[in-house]
Scaffold this motif. Structure first.
Motif, PDB file in Angstrom:
ATOM      1  N   GLY A  42       0.720  -1.287   0.209  1.00  0.00           N
ATOM      2  CA  GLY A  42       0.055  -0.040  -0.235  1.00  0.00           C
ATOM      3  C   GLY A  42       0.703   1.227  -0.222  1.00  0.00           C
ATOM      4  O   GLY A  42       0.211   2.350  -0.317  1.00  0.00           O
ATOM      5  N   ALA A  43       2.118   1.295   0.486  1.00  0.00           N
ATOM      6  CA  ALA A  43       2.732   2.339   0.331  1.00  0.00           C
ATOM      7  C   ALA A  43       3.437   2.777  -0.834  1.00  0.00           C
ATOM      8  O   ALA A  43       3.871   3.868  -1.147  1.00  0.00           O
ATOM      9  N   ALA A  44       3.665   1.934  -2.047  1.00  0.00           N
ATOM     10  CA  ALA A  44       4.197   2.012  -2.898  1.00  0.00           C
ATOM     11  C   ALA A  44       3.583   3.522  -3.973  1.00  0.00           C
ATOM     12  O   ALA A  44       4.481   4.411  -4.581  1.00  0.00           O
ATOM     13  N   PHE A  45       2.258   3.542  -3.845  1.00  0.00           N
ATOM     14  CA  PHE A  45       1.650   4.475  -4.814  1.00  0.00           C
ATOM     15  C   PHE A  45       2.199   5.948  -4.154  1.00  0.00           C
ATOM     16  O   PHE A  45       2.504   6.763  -4.836  1.00  0.00           O
ATOM     17  N   GLY A  46       2.134   6.158  -2.837  1.00  0.00           N
ATOM     18  CA  GLY A  46       2.414   7.417  -2.220  1.00  0.00           C
ATOM     19  C   GLY A  46       3.967   7.750  -2.494  1.00  0.00           C
ATOM     20  O   GLY A  46       4.403   8.968  -2.811  1.00  0.00           O
ATOM     21  N   ILE A  47       4.859   6.823  -2.333  1.00  0.00           N
ATOM     22  CA  ILE A  47       6.436   7.010  -2.479  1.00  0.00           C
ATOM     23  C   ILE A  47       6.547   7.275  -4.050  1.00  0.00           C
ATOM     24  O   ILE A  47       7.273   8.463  -4.476  1.00  0.00           O
ATOM     25  N   LEU A  48       5.987   6.728  -5.056  1.00  0.00           N
ATOM     26  CA  LEU A  48       6.030   7.083  -6.580  1.00  0.00           C
ATOM     27  C   LEU A  48       5.411   8.469  -6.790  1.00  0.00           C
ATOM     28  O   LEU A  48       6.232   9.356  -7.395  1.00  0.00           O
ATOM     29  N   ALA A  49       4.328   8.946  -6.038  1.00  0.00           N
ATOM     30  CA  ALA A  49       3.862  10.177  -6.355  1.00  0.00           C
ATOM     31  C   ALA A  49       5.069  11.275  -5.859  1.00  0.00           C
ATOM     32  O   ALA A  49       5.064  12.454  -6.409  1.00  0.00           O
ATOM     33  N   ARG A  50       5.553  10.997  -4.723  1.00  0.00           N
ATOM     34  CA  ARG A  50       6.563  11.913  -4.202  1.00  0.00           C
ATOM     35  C   ARG A  50       7.678  11.975  -5.075  1.00  0.00           C
ATOM     36  O   ARG A  50       8.217  13.113  -5.263  1.00  0.00           O
ATOM     37  N   ARG A  51       8.158  10.951  -5.719  1.00  0.00           N
ATOM     38  CA  ARG A  51       9.306  10.887  -6.547  1.00  0.00           C
ATOM     39  C   ARG A  51       8.752  11.778  -7.972  1.00  0.00           C
ATOM     40  O   ARG A  51       9.737  12.579  -8.359  1.00  0.00           O
ATOM     41  N   LEU A  52       7.676  11.742  -8.191  1.00  0.00           N
ATOM     42  CA  LEU A  52       7.164  12.421  -9.487  1.00  0.00           C
ATOM     43  C   LEU A  52       7.135  13.821  -9.110  1.00  0.00           C
ATOM     44  O   LEU A  52       7.606  14.833  -9.876  1.00  0.00           O
ATOM     45  N   ARG A  53       6.487  14.145  -8.073  1.00  0.00           N
ATOM     46  CA  ARG A  53       6.468  15.719  -7.714  1.00  0.00           C
ATOM     47  C   ARG A  53       7.827  16.274  -7.561  1.00  0.00           C
ATOM     48  O   ARG A  53       8.017  17.540  -7.823  1.00  0.00           O
ATOM     49  N   GLY A  54       8.683  15.544  -7.371  1.00  0.00           N
ATOM     50  CA  GLY A  54      10.129  16.030  -7.344  1.00  0.00           C
ATOM     51  C   GLY A  54      10.732  15.880  -8.578  1.00  0.00           C
ATOM     52  O   GLY A  54      11.999  16.324  -8.708  1.00  0.00           O
TER      53      GLY A  54
END
Length: 300
Positions: free
Chosen positions: A175-187
């Motif tokens: 369940g945590a992967a989506f949030g981490i991926l989103a943070r990488r993209l926003r960066g």
């Protein structure tokens, strides 16, 4: 018995990583073809499923043509494994010279925009080699997601292998992967996802070669949540080279709910994947059930 099978599987993969990379290139390729041909002749579940899938891709193929395609498909699939066992020892020059990508400038321009980029790929040719090309030839790190494998030690091997190639690897479950991926993209980062087979219960129904199938909603949802560019990339083998194409970013629909937009964007990915798979069916490594009718048949 299950524990024994897991231990054997882990041991075989470990043997591959330890020994194949030490073999001379012609020997490794010849071994891969022999293993592929043996598996093809045995007509196991994977080969039969590959043939059934290819029958949808090439609907007018004769049984003889389907057999030729499935044999070539198994050779392509085993080439993927043989290359992957050897990739950690490849130099930057070897990685760069083994891959030719059409649309490289499109990708570089997208990365320079700092919007974040999501690359979505089907199971074609060698997506790990494409990742090495990105990290070593372009010098761009990226984040990806890996399916949980049994046994856990085998999954750990895959994570360590991909991390050694310069990738950040997140588990598909948890369940945590989506949030981490989103943070990488926003960066402004790069995310690469294999996106032609749904591994969850939340996939999007698409029309794929004229039949209903489910594909992951994650790539489109990430693009909608973060504003990142969603770019399909397709791959195929051409003799000693692997070729690929970076396609134009998928357009975000102007109207509709987020779910409706994600469905349309996922269908756009499916259409791009289908075009490339139809052109290079032998390099599509889909040895699992994909279409809704096949999945319903299995559960009925």
């Amino acid at each position: 018995m299950s524990a024994l099978k897991d231990k054997v599987a882990d041991g075989l993969y470990g043997l591959g990583w330890a020994t194949v990379k030490k073999l001379p290139e012609p020997v490794a390729r010849g071994l891969g073809r022999k293993i592929a041909d043996l598996a093809w002749k045995r007509r196991g579940k994977g080969v039969l499923r590959l043939e059934a899938n290819l029958a949808r891709v090439v609907p007018d193929a004769t049984p003889e043509r389907l057999a030729e395609l499935s044999r070539a498909g198994m050779r392509s699939y085993m080439r993927y494994w043989m290359e992957s066992f050897r990739l950690p020892a490849w130099s930057r020059e070897r990685a760069a010279n083994s891959v030719t990508i059409k649309g490289e400038d499109i990708l570089k321009e997208a990365l320079a925009s700092d919007r974040g980029v999501i690359i979505a790929l089907p199971h074609m040719a060698n997506w790990d080699l494409a990742g090495v090309w990105v990290t070593r030839a372009l010098g761009v790190p990226f984040t990806t997601v890996a399916e949980r494998l049994r046994p856990e030690s085998l999954y750990d091997r895959f994570v360590a292998y991909r991390e050694s190639l310069g990738m950040e690897v997140l588990p598909h479950t948890g369940g945590a992967a989506f949030g981490i991926l989103a943070r990488r993209l926003r960066g402004g980062g790069l995310v690469c996802l294999v996106a032609d087979r749904d591994l969850s219960a939340s996939g999007v129904e698409v029309s794929f070669f004229g039949e209903a199938a489910r594909m992951p909603a994650g790539p489109a949802m990430l693009a909608l949540r973060t504003g990142a560019l969603l770019m399909p990339v397709t791959l195929w083998y051409d003799d000693d080279l692997m070729r690929g194409e970076v396609h134009a970013p998928v357009e975000v629909p102007e109207s509709g709910t987020r779910g409706e937009k994600a469905s349309l964007m996922t269908q756009a990915l499916a259409d791009t994947f289908a075009g490339a798979i139809a052109d290079h069916p032998e390099d599509w490594h889909m040895l699992q059930r994909l279409w809704a009718a096949d999945l319903e048949e299995r559960t009925s």
